[in-house]
Motif scaffolding. Sequence first.
Motif, short mmCIF file in Angstrom:
data_model
loop_
_atom_site.label_atom_id
_atom_site.label_comp_id
_atom_site.label_asym_id
_atom_site.label_seq_id
_atom_site.Cartn_x
_atom_site.Cartn_y
_atom_site.Cartn_z
N SER A 354 0.86 -1.18 0.00
CA SER A 354 0.00 0.00 0.00
C SER A 354 0.90 1.23 0.00
CB SER A 354 -0.89 -0.01 1.25
OG SER A 354 -1.27 1.32 1.57
N SER A 355 0.68 2.15 -0.92
CA SER A 355 1.51 3.36 -0.95
C SER A 355 1.15 4.29 0.22
CB SER A 355 1.34 4.10 -2.28
OG SER A 355 0.00 4.54 -2.42
N ARG A 356 -0.02 4.07 0.83
CA ARG A 356 -0.46 4.92 1.94
C ARG A 356 0.17 4.50 3.27
NH1 ARG A 356 -4.51 5.72 5.52
NH2 ARG A 356 -5.13 3.55 5.41
N THR A 357 0.44 3.18 3.41
CA THR A 357 0.93 2.68 4.70
C THR A 357 2.27 1.92 4.60
OG1 THR A 357 -0.22 0.58 4.40
CG2 THR A 357 -1.45 2.35 5.50
N LEU A 358 2.64 1.50 3.39
CA LEU A 358 3.81 0.64 3.16
C LEU A 358 3.60 -0.78 3.69
CD1 LEU A 358 6.27 1.74 1.57
CD2 LEU A 358 5.10 3.57 2.73
N GLU A 359 2.37 -1.13 3.99
CA GLU A 359 2.05 -2.48 4.46
C GLU A 359 1.79 -3.39 3.25
OE1 GLU A 359 -1.54 -2.66 6.78
OE2 GLU A 359 -0.91 -4.48 7.83
N ALA A 360 2.19 -4.65 3.40
CA ALA A 360 1.92 -5.62 2.32
C ALA A 360 0.41 -5.79 2.19
CB ALA A 360 2.59 -6.95 2.65
N ARG A 361 -0.10 -5.73 0.98
CA ARG A 361 -1.56 -5.79 0.77
C ARG A 361 -2.15 -7.10 1.28
NH1 ARG A 361 -3.24 -1.70 -2.35
NH2 ARG A 361 -1.75 -0.72 -3.75
N GLU A 362 -1.39 -8.20 1.09
CA GLU A 362 -1.93 -9.52 1.42
C GLU A 362 -1.45 -10.08 2.75
OE1 GLU A 362 -4.16 -10.85 -0.58
OE2 GLU A 362 -3.95 -9.35 -2.17
N VAL A 363 -0.55 -9.34 3.42
CA VAL A 363 0.00 -9.87 4.68
C VAL A 363 -0.15 -8.80 5.76
CG1 VAL A 363 1.97 -11.01 5.79
CG2 VAL A 363 1.73 -11.09 3.29
N PRO A 364 -1.24 -8.81 6.50
CA PRO A 364 -1.45 -7.77 7.51
C PRO A 364 -0.29 -7.72 8.50
CG PRO A 364 -3.43 -9.11 7.23
CD PRO A 364 -2.35 -9.76 6.42
N GLY A 365 0.16 -6.51 8.77
CA GLY A 365 1.23 -6.32 9.77
C GLY A 365 2.64 -6.36 9.21
N LEU A 366 2.80 -6.71 7.93
CA LEU A 366 4.15 -6.79 7.35
C LEU A 366 4.41 -5.54 6.50
CD1 LEU A 366 6.74 -8.45 6.87
CD2 LEU A 366 5.57 -9.52 4.92
#
Length: 398
Positions: A354-366
């Motif tokens: 996600s460009s908004r959070t830098l979180e992996a789209r498919e792996v919550p918390g990574l």
Amino acid sequence: MRFDVIVIGAGAAGMLCAAEAGARGRRVLLIDHAARIGERIRVSGGGRCNFTNREVAPGHYLSRNPHFVRSALARFTPWDFIARVERQGIAYHERDHGQLFCDDSAQAIIDLLRQDCDGAGVRWAQPCKVHAVRGLDGSGVERFEVDTDQGRFRGMSLVVATGGLAVPKMGATPFGYRLAEQFGLPVVPPMAALVPLVLPPDLLAALKPLSGVSVEAMTRVPPSSPAFQESVLLTHRGLSGPAILQASSYWQFGGARGPVRIDLLPGEDGARWLAGQQRSRALLSTLLSERLPRRFAQAWCTLAGGDRPLDTYARRDLEALGERLNTWSLTPSGTLGYAKAEVTLGGVDTDALSSRTLEAREVPGLYFVGEVVDVTGWLGGYNFQWAWSSGWVAGQFA
Ligand code: FDA
């Protein structure tokens, strides 16, 4: 032990991220395998750290998705980092093209980040080797388990800030790419960038004697790279200097590896200039040495077919030579690789983040931040700005 956030990699992005997450009240553990933290900051900018640039825009970055950087750069800007530098009382100055450097030592930037981490209660594990990372199944709040030589840690969020592959002797590893793959995220193949270029043997034989000579020129990589007007340095292996380092990233980008175009008379119409000198009895190289280092001018004339008095050339030949001065085209045979590169092109595919959070789209918390992501800046403080911006963003969400 249990933490809210585990950050792996105490470089520019990892330290800023850890400090931000800690300032939000999260219990943060920051892990690094190196004996000294922030080594890349310490050596950067010739020891003075070109920590950002006054003008930072998405166009200063190479990525398969050129829009990816937009959100992070807009939310944590160069001015936000400059404010921290000023608050800390670090003296700095501006050089060409808006580049900002510390007046004294890059160590001041490392101290700033370390103090912010300590002030936010970040726990350190360093030097500490990571043996394995596991995703924990189920609905528990702890989603990751990290096995290290200091024990086993569990965290709700895991931020990967292990950088790229440039300068392996400073602790660079492919850890971040492997971890991404372990969790099913694609990785754009990494390549050395901001790196000196190697010339093929025939060209090198002609130019090697000029090793150490530098020429003010404008480089461009056809068909569509921006133009970089700075110095080009001839070396015993090929070409270096800021204008070449900038071009090298575009030369590698997409794997095209075609010619690099060098305008030896930036801002001047070479054909018109040379044709206007047709009555002169001076040697071509003598005229060229008005604009270029003499030895370079002589070697260039030899490569271009000879060096005669100007009045012995037909006008159209002078025009052709002048045009060639504006569009000197060299095809490198390679680069000096990671040992001499400043950064790595490619990395964790931005489509997976996600460009908004830098979180992996498919792996919550990574989360992935900094150079490990497929975002590569120009020379001039842009890479640190990406590290600060991406680290800050993940620090708000992890
Ligand atoms: P960074 O590389 O800073 O940090 C990664 C951290 O992860 C390191 O501390 C490393 O030890 C750790 N790590 C790696 N693998 C690990 C593992 N398996 N386990 C645990 N820890 C691990 N940029 C710029 O904007 N201005 C400049 O002046 C310069 N100058 C410069 C000079 C030189 C010589 C180089 C090599 C590079 C630069 N750069 C630069 C580029 C800049 O240094 C780079 O883009 C940032 O440091 C990237 O920040 P990161 O935090 O992503 O990685």
